[in-house]
Structure formats: structure tokens, C-alpha cells
Design an enzyme around this catalytic site. Sequence first.
Site, PDB file in Angstrom:
ATOM      1  N   ALA A 105     -69.603 -42.914   2.119  1.00  0.00           N
ATOM      2  CA  ALA A 105     -70.590 -42.284   2.987  1.00  0.00           C
ATOM      3  C   ALA A 105     -71.078 -43.269   4.028  1.00  0.00           C
ATOM      4  CB  ALA A 105     -71.776 -41.769   2.163  1.00  0.00           C
ATOM      5  N   SER A 106     -71.431 -42.754   5.189  1.00  0.00           N
ATOM      6  CA  SER A 106     -71.978 -43.565   6.271  1.00  0.00           C
ATOM      7  C   SER A 106     -71.029 -44.737   6.557  1.00  0.00           C
ATOM      8  CB  SER A 106     -73.386 -44.042   5.900  1.00  0.00           C
ATOM      9  OG  SER A 106     -74.072 -44.553   7.023  1.00  0.00           O
ATOM     10  N   GLY A 107     -71.498 -45.983   6.411  1.00  0.00           N
ATOM     11  CA  GLY A 107     -70.628 -47.123   6.663  1.00  0.00           C
ATOM     12  C   GLY A 107     -69.408 -47.153   5.767  1.00  0.00           C
ATOM     13  N   TYR A 109     -67.710 -44.550   4.914  1.00  0.00           N
ATOM     14  CA  TYR A 109     -66.730 -43.676   5.554  1.00  0.00           C
ATOM     15  C   TYR A 109     -66.159 -44.331   6.810  1.00  0.00           C
ATOM     16  CZ  TYR A 109     -64.388 -39.595   7.415  1.00  0.00           C
ATOM     17  OH  TYR A 109     -63.418 -38.746   7.912  1.00  0.00           O
ATOM     18  N   GLY A 127     -68.611 -38.484   3.970  1.00  0.00           N
ATOM     19  CA  GLY A 127     -69.276 -38.190   5.236  1.00  0.00           C
ATOM     20  C   GLY A 127     -70.523 -39.002   5.491  1.00  0.00           C
TER      21      GLY A 127
END
Length: 292
Positions: A105-107, A109, A127
Amino acid sequence: MPLALPRYLHPMVPKAWRNRKPTVAVIRLNGVIGAVSPLRSGLSMATVASSLESGFGMADVSAVALVINSPGGSPAQSHLIHRRIRALAVEKKLPVYAFVEDVAASGGYMIACAADEIIADPTSLIGSIGVVSAGFGFDKLIERIGIERRVHTQGEAKAMLDPFRPENPEDLVRLKAIQADVQDLFTTLVNERRPAVRAGRENLFTGAVWTGRQALPLGLVDELGDVRTTLRARFGDDVVLKLVAEKQGSFVGRLLRRAVPGSTMIGLAGTGLAADALAAIEERAAWARYGL
């Protein structure tokens, strides 16, 4: 695939060449992304550089597999790791596969997007393409206990978002501008690396997360599966998965991380230790956002 040699030629060929199996370097990228300290393990350019160099530098590897389990963290460190993976992939001319475990997730991803393909478990969380800034406000607390905050700066924005002073609307305007710029970089990167993303059908850049099964038709991942099954299907049942050892940090650092949960570190208390303890709480909160 290994070269099939006539049996009568086997004694004339070095043993290592007779049955050379395809090999894939496997690099684990696990943890919150950002500053790493004696009390906080995780991912940063400093902690993963040697593993990446080792994995991409292995002799006769057919590909590199990244096993990712990260709720995100520092945008800068995420981007640095992403860029290093892409640079090594181009330099070594190797395909890169990202395998998501619990969460990318975030970084996390952003790092996964450095791979040529992303493979997730159906229950993985994928995501969170967005930017978040979190902190604490202590101004009312120090006022209640009679502490006066004194800050002297050169430059009106130098003490921006000081947690011991009331929130300044001008600081929020600057913060939103910074977040918007980082978000633009993130969404551009995803669109470049993930051409199958269906941004027109659904806005994927709101910071929301999806399961691996939901992410597949959205183009956020390419396939559902796991490391062993997928790589055996790609390279054959005799593929060798060679794990690159994770950097564990110093012996003292590992002792400190083990000691903190039991509160046995009173003798080492100080401002640095307090900051690390707070960072450890924030790290726990990062995982908790995804129920982990």
C-alpha cells in the site's frame, strides 16, 4: 532451459554445466518505509541497497522476484527504492516480478510498480495511492501544565507544523501544496508503469485499497498467485529460488528492538529513545490501518 547433452559427453563437460537449472533471485522487502533506527526496523535505501545489488548481481539468474509486505511510509525512500530497482533491471537486463504478501500500500505499492509484473494473493491489500501526513498537537497539553513554548527562527516557515503550537492555517496551505506535488508524481508513476490501470472507469487515486482479487480487473495487479507456483509455471518445476539474505542491522540494534516491548530500557532513556519509541508507535499504527 538447461542444454541437453548426449550422455557420452557428460565426462567431458564441467559438472556445473551438465544440468544448469534456471535460477531466480528472491529479495524480501518487508516493513514500514522510512527512517530506520535501533528501535525501528523497516525499509530505506540504506537498508535495501546491498540486497538489491546482491540479487541483481547473482551469476546466471533468469529473473529477480521481489516479495513485498509494506504498508508504505516515506515517499522519498519509496521513490529512491523504486528508481534503484528500475536502474538495476535495465542495467542487468533482467525481468522483475513483484509478489505481494499481506499488503503493498502507498509507498509499498510504489515499490511494487518497479516490477514488470505484480502478482498478489487474492486476499492481499493493494493500492492506497495517495499522500498522508499525520502528527500530534500538544499545545493545549503544555498550556494546561504551565509550560511555555519558545521558538526563534529565521524564516517564517521554519517552524511549520510545530506540534507544540496551535495549528497555523498558512502551514496547512503549504502542506497541501507539498502533498499535491507528491501525489502528482505518484499518479504519474503508476500510469506510466501500469498502463492497464482503468482510471477512466474508477478513480484509483483516492487513497483507497482493494483486495488482490478486486485489484486484478482494475489493472493494479497482473495475476493472482504466489512466488513458488508462479515461478515454477514461468521457468519450470526445477527452477531454483535463491533467497537474498535480509540486512538485520547491528547486534546492539536487534537487542534494543527486542528489549523495548518489555519496558526494560529505563536506563537508556533519553530524547532519542523517546523519539524512537514514538516512531515505533507510528509504525504499529501504519500496519493497523490495514487490520494487520
